[in-house]
Design an enzyme around this catalytic site. Structure first.
Site, mmCIF file in Angstrom:
data_model
loop_
_atom_site.group_PDB
_atom_site.id
_atom_site.type_symbol
_atom_site.label_atom_id
_atom_site.label_comp_id
_atom_site.label_asym_id
_atom_site.label_seq_id
_atom_site.Cartn_x
_atom_site.Cartn_y
_atom_site.Cartn_z
ATOM 1 N N ASP A 1 0.869 -1.172 0.000
ATOM 2 C CA ASP A 1 0.000 0.000 0.000
ATOM 3 C C ASP A 1 0.916 1.236 0.000
ATOM 4 O O ASP A 1 2.137 1.126 0.130
ATOM 5 C CB ASP A 1 -0.956 -0.018 1.202
ATOM 6 C CG ASP A 1 -2.198 0.839 0.932
ATOM 7 O OD1 ASP A 1 -2.152 1.671 0.003
ATOM 8 O OD2 ASP A 1 -3.203 0.685 1.648
HETATM 9 C C1 BGC Z 1 -5.047 3.189 0.268
HETATM 10 C C2 BGC Z 1 -5.246 2.210 -0.863
HETATM 11 C C3 BGC Z 1 -5.095 2.884 -2.195
HETATM 12 C C4 BGC Z 1 -3.748 3.571 -2.241
HETATM 13 C C5 BGC Z 1 -3.449 4.246 -3.549
HETATM 14 C C6 BGC Z 1 -3.807 4.027 0.100
HETATM 15 O O1 BGC Z 1 -3.746 5.057 1.018
HETATM 16 O O2 BGC Z 1 -5.007 2.502 1.490
HETATM 17 O O3 BGC Z 1 -6.519 1.615 -0.741
HETATM 18 O O4 BGC Z 1 -5.242 1.964 -3.233
HETATM 19 O O5 BGC Z 1 -3.692 4.546 -1.215
HETATM 20 O O6 BGC Z 1 -4.186 5.378 -3.749
#
Ligand code: BGC
Length: 756
Positions: free
Chosen positions: A281
C-alpha cells in the site's frame, strides 16, 4: 467427454502460452541490470490527486527516472493523452523499452460512478456487481488505465471504521461471492483484451479489524478467525484468478502485513496458489520504520524477502536493495522472482505487444460517461438502496402535490459519488433535487430548504468536506435555518429529509467515535416531525449508523448510501415508485456505538442471553439490549413477502449426500418486487465453538403480485466445512440447523443430522 477434451485443450493452450511467456521474460531478464530489475519493482505516484502535478515533460525528475529504467509503473495519473506521453518516454527513451503499467483507484466506477461498494453489496446481485466492474473496466481502459486497486474485500464489523464503506460488509460468504464477481468484471476471461484491466485485491489482510475502529490501527486476532472469517474473500479472489494483491497497512501477528512472510508467501502463494504479484500500500514499506521493526534499509529488505514485488511510492526497494544484496540481506533470487512477476503482469496485459493498447483517444471520447453507462449506474444505484421502514406505506410518494425537500445533502452534487471516486467529475453528478425534478417534472411542487449545516462544528464540517466536497456553510443562526425548513414543511403534503453523512465522513482515515446522524441534523429532523406532516428520511451514509431514535420516530427511512454519479435520479426513481426497492443490509445496524463490533454470525458464550433482556450474570448490557436496530440481510420492499415453513428432503444424511432445503415465498402485496432469499446454517456442536448461524447461500428472485415460487438450496458437506483448531478445513458430523428467511433474524428452520 466434450468438456474433458475442451478442458484438455484449454490446459494445453495455457501451458503453451506460459511457456512462450517464460521464454520471452527469460530473454528479457538476461539483458537487465540489477538496477533495471529493481526499477520494475518501483511504483511512484504521479496522479493529480496525489501531487497536483503532471507527469512527463513537466515532471523532469520522473521522466529522468523512467528513462533510466527506474520505474515499473505509475498510478493515479488520469487521461489518455498524458498516459500515452509517459508511455512514450519509457518506450522511446529507456534502454530496454519495457512498457509501464498504469494503475488507479477505480473503486466503484470510473467517471460513471456506481454506488460505494458497501451499497453495491446490498444489491445481493452478482450480475449487477460484475456489470459495475465491467463498465468501470471499459471506461478506465478507454482512458489509458490497465490496472485497478480494487476490489477491496476487507470484512468489516466495526461501524466506526470509515473504510467499511469501501468493502462488502460483515459476511465472509457474501464477501467471497462479491470478490469473485468483481474480479470477473474487471478481468473478463481475457486480460489481454484492450477493455479488460487487472484487479488488485486489497488490503491483505485483516485491515478491517483495526482496534477501536481507528484507521491503520493495530490488529490482533486468532488464526481461526482469520481463516474462517477474514481470509475467505481474499482466497476467493485469488481462486478467481486476480492478477495482483495489495498488502495492508496493519500488523498481523505482530509483524506488519508488508513484511509478513507467513501471510504473503506461506498462505497466499504456497497454500492458495496465488500466481500474480503483490504491491505494497502507499508508502507501506517506509511506514514500517514507525511500526518499529527497523530502519529503512531493514524494512525494505524484510518486505522484499517476505514476498512484496512492487513498492508503492516509497522507493526504498529501489534505493536500498543493491546495498542489501551486497550485505546478504536480500537474495538475487528474490529480486528476480519479484521482477519476473511484474513482467509477467505486463505480458499478460499484452503491453509488450502494444504498449499503447489502452491509449485509444477515440475510445476515450465515446466510451466514458456514456448515456448507456449512466443508465446502468442509475438502475444499479436504485437497487442498492435499503428501505428500512415504511409505516403506513408513506412510500412510494405520489407524483402530485407539494413536497418539502430539506437537508444539507438535498441539493448537492459533489457528495453523491461518495468516497474514493477519484476519476469522477463531480459537476456531472446529479443531486437529489435535480433527480426529483427530472422524474416528476412540474407535476410536483418542491420547496427546498437546507434545514441545517452538516454539523454544528465548523471544523468538523471542514474535515468532512475534503477533496472539493464541502457542502457550504450556512452562517445564519441554526434556529433560523430550522424555521425556514419548518415553514416549508407546513406548506407541503409530505417532507423528504435528506440527511446523514457527507461522502468524506467515511472512507480512508475517516473513522468516527460517534456513529449517529450529527446533532444539528437531528434537530431539524425533530422539528420537521413536530409539524405533524409525514416525514421520509432519505439517509446518506458510508457506514451503518446508530439510528435507534430515528427508527422509533420517523415513519419512513430509505438508506441510500452514496449511489454514485446518478444517485439523485436513482433516489427519485425509488421515492416515486418507478423502482421498487430491493436492497438488503450487508452489515448489522447497531443501536449504539457501544455495541460494536457487531455481526450476526457471532458465537454463543457460556452465558448467552436467552429470553428477555436484562438478566444478571448473563452476557448483556445494563443499558441496551444485544439486538441490532436492523439485522444483517434486512430490507423492505413496497410489497410484502411471506415464507412457508422450511422443507428438508431428509432429516438424516450420510457422507457426500446432498440435502435439499426449500421454502415457498409468496408476494402477498399488490406490486411486483424482488426478494433476497437467504440460507443460513448452524453447526450445533463442534470441536471448536461455532457461530450461531452462517450465511451459506442466497437467491434473488422476482415475484409478481400474488405470485409464489418454491426456492430450493442444495447443501453438501462442502457447505459445512470450516477451519478447526489445527486450521484443517473439513466438516464434522452431527446436528445442523438449516434456516431460510428474508433476513438473518427472521428465519424458518429445520434440523438434520449428518454423519460421515
Ligand atoms: C489506500 C489504498 C489505495 C492507495 C493508492 C492508500 O492510502 O489505502 O486503498 O489503493 O492509497 O491510492
Amino acid at each position: 467427454m466434450i468438456t474433458v477434451i475442451m478442458l484438455a485443450q484449454f490446459g494445453f493452450a495455457q501451458t503453451t502460452q506460459n511457456a512462450k511467456m517464460k521464454t520471452f521474460i527469460d530473454a528479457l531478464m538476461k539483458k537487465m541490470t540489477l538496477e533495471e530489475k529493481l526499477g520494475q519493482l518501483n511504483l511512484p505516484g504521479a496522479g493529480d490527486i496525489v501531487t497536483g502535478g503532471q507527469a512527463g515533460e513537466d515532471n523532469s525528475q520522473l521522466a529522468k527516472k523512467i528513462k533510466e529504467g527506474k520505474v515499473g509503473g505509475l498510478f493515479n495519473i488520469k487521461g489518455v493523452e498524458k498516459i500515452r506521453y509517459v508511455q512514450q518516454v519509457a518506450m522511446e527513451q529507456s534502454r530496454l523499452k519495457i512498457p509501464l503499467i498504469f494503475g488507479m483507484d477505480v473503486i466503484h466506477g470510473y467517471e460513471t460512478v456506481f454506488p460505494i461498494p458497501l451499497g453495491l453489496s446490498c444489491t445481493w446481485d452478482m450480475n449487477l456487481v460484475e456489470r459495475s466492474a465491467r463498465v468501470a473496466a471499459i471506461e478506465a481502459s478507454a482512458d489509458g488505465i490497465c490496472w485497478t486497486f480494487s476490489p477491496m474485500v476487507d470484512i468489516a464489523r466495526d461501524a466506526r471504521w470509515g473504510r467499511i464503506a469501501e468493502g462488502n460488509g460483515e459476511d465472509p460468504y457474501l464477501g467471497s461471492q462479491i470478490a469473485k464477481a468483481m474480479v470477473r468484471g474487471y478481468q473478463g476471461n481475457d486480460l489481454s483484451k484492450n477493455n479488460t484491466i487487472m484487479a488488485c485485491v486489497k488490503h491483505y489482510a485483516l485491515y478491517g479489524a483495526a482496534e477501536a475502529g481507528r484507521d491503520y490501527n493495530t490488529v490482533d486476532m486468532s488464526h481461526q478467525r482469520m481463516f474462517n472469517d477474514y481470509f475467505p474473500p481474499f482466497k476467493a479472489a485469488s481462486d478467481a484468478g486476480a492478477g495482483s494483491f495489495m498488502a495492508s497497512f496493519n500488523e498481523v501477528d505482530g509483524v506488519p502485513a508488508t513484511a509478513n512472510k507467513w501471510l504473503l508467501t506461506d498462505v497466499l502463494r504456497k497454500q492458495w496458489g496465488f500466481k500474480g504479484f503483490i504491491v505494497t500500500d502507499y508508502t507501506g514499506i517506509n511506514e514500517m520504520v514507525d511500526h518499529g521493526i527497523g530502519d529503512l534499509q531493514t524494512v525494505s529488505a524484510r518486505a522484499l524477502m517476505a514476498g512484496i514485488d512492487m513498492d508503492m511510492v516509497g522507493e526504498s526497494i529501489l534505493n536500498y536493495s543493491a546495498k542489501s544484496l551486497k550485505e546478504g540481506k536480500v537474495t538475487l533470487a528474490q529480486i528476480d522472482a519479484a521482477c519476473r512477476r511484474i513482467l509477467e503482469a505486463k505480458y499478460k496485459l499484452g503491453l509488450f505487444d502494444d504498449p499503447y493498447k489502452y491509449c485509444d483517444a477515440n475510445r476515450a471520447k465515446t466510451e466514458i460517461f456514456s448515456d448507456a453507462h449512466r443508465k446502468e449506474a442509475r438502475s444499479i444505484a436504485a437497487q442498492s438502496f435499503v428501505l428500512l421502514k415504511n409505516q403506513n406505506n408513506i412510500l412510494p410518494l405520489k407524483k402530485n402535490g407539494t413536497i418539502a425537500l430539506v437537508g444539507p445533502l438535498a441539493d448537492n452534487k459533489e457528495n453523491m459519488p461518495g468516497t474514493w471516486s477519484v476519476a469522477a467529475n463531480f459537476q456531472k453528478a446529479t443531486s437529489v433535487l435535480a433527480g426529483i425534478k427530472e422524474v416528476v417534472g412540474d407535476k410536483v411542487k418542491i420547496i427546498y430548504a437546507k434545514g441545517s449545516n452538516l454539523d454544528a462544528d465548523e471544523k468538523f464540517e471542514e474535515r468532512a468536506g475534503m477533496f472539493g466536497k464541502a457542502l457550504g456553510r450556512d452562517t445564519r443562526p441554526a434556529a433560523d435555518i430550522i424555521t425556514e425548513a419548518v415553514n416549508a414543511a407546513n406548506q407541503s403534503d409530505v417532507v423528504v429529509a435528506v440527511l446523514g453523512e457527507s461522502a468524506e465522513m467515511s472512507g480512508e482515515s475517516s473513522s468516527r467515535s460517534n456513529i449517529e446522524i450529527p446533532q444539528a441534523q437531528k434537530d431539524v429532523l425533530k422539528a420537521l416531525l413536530q409539524t405533524g406532516k409525514p416525514v421520509v428520511l432519505v439517509l446518506f451514509t458510508g457506514r451503518p449508523l446508530a439510528i435507534k431514535w430515528e427508527s422509533e420516530n420517523v415513519p419512513a427511512i430509505l438508506n441510500v448510501w452514496f449511489g454514485g454519479s446518478e444517485a439523485g435520479c436513482a433516489v427519485a426513481d425509488v421515492l416515486f415508485g418507478d423502482v421498487n426497492p430491493s436492497g438488503k443490509l450487508t452489515t448489522s445496524f447497531p443501536q449504539s456505538v457501544g455495541q460494536v463490533p457487531m455481526y450476526y454470525a457471532h458465537k454463543n458464550t457460556g452465558r448467552s442471553l436467552e429470553g428477555p433482556w436484562f438478566q444478571k450474570f448473563r452476557s448483556n448490557y445494563l443499558d441496551v439490549s444485544n439486538d441490532p436496530v436492523y439485522p444483517f440481510g434486512y430490507g423492505l420492499s413496497y410489497t410484502n413477502f411471506s415464507y412457508s415453513d422450511i422443507k428438508l428432503n431428509s432429516a438424516s444424511l450420510k457422507g457426500n449426500q446432498t440435502l435439499t432445503a426449500s421454502v415457498t415465498v409468496t408476494n402477498t402485496g399488490s406490486t411486483a418486487g424482488k426478494e433476497v432469499v437467504q440460507l443460513y446454517i448452524r453447526d450445533v456442536v463442534g470441536s471448536v465453538t461455532r457461530p450461531v448461524k452462517e450465511l451459506k447461500g442466497f437467491q434473488k428472485i422476482d415475484l409478481k403480485a400474488g405470485e409464489s415460487k418454491t426456492i430450493s438450496f442444495s447443501i453438501t458437506p462442502n457447505d459445512l466445512k470450516f477451519y478447526n483448531y489445527d486450521l484443517k478445513y473439513d466438516w464434522e458430523p452431527g446436528e445442523f440447523v438449516i434456516m431460510i428467511g428474508g433476513n438473518s433474524r427472521d428465519v424458518k428452520s429445520g434440523k438434520i443430522n449428518w454423519v460421515k
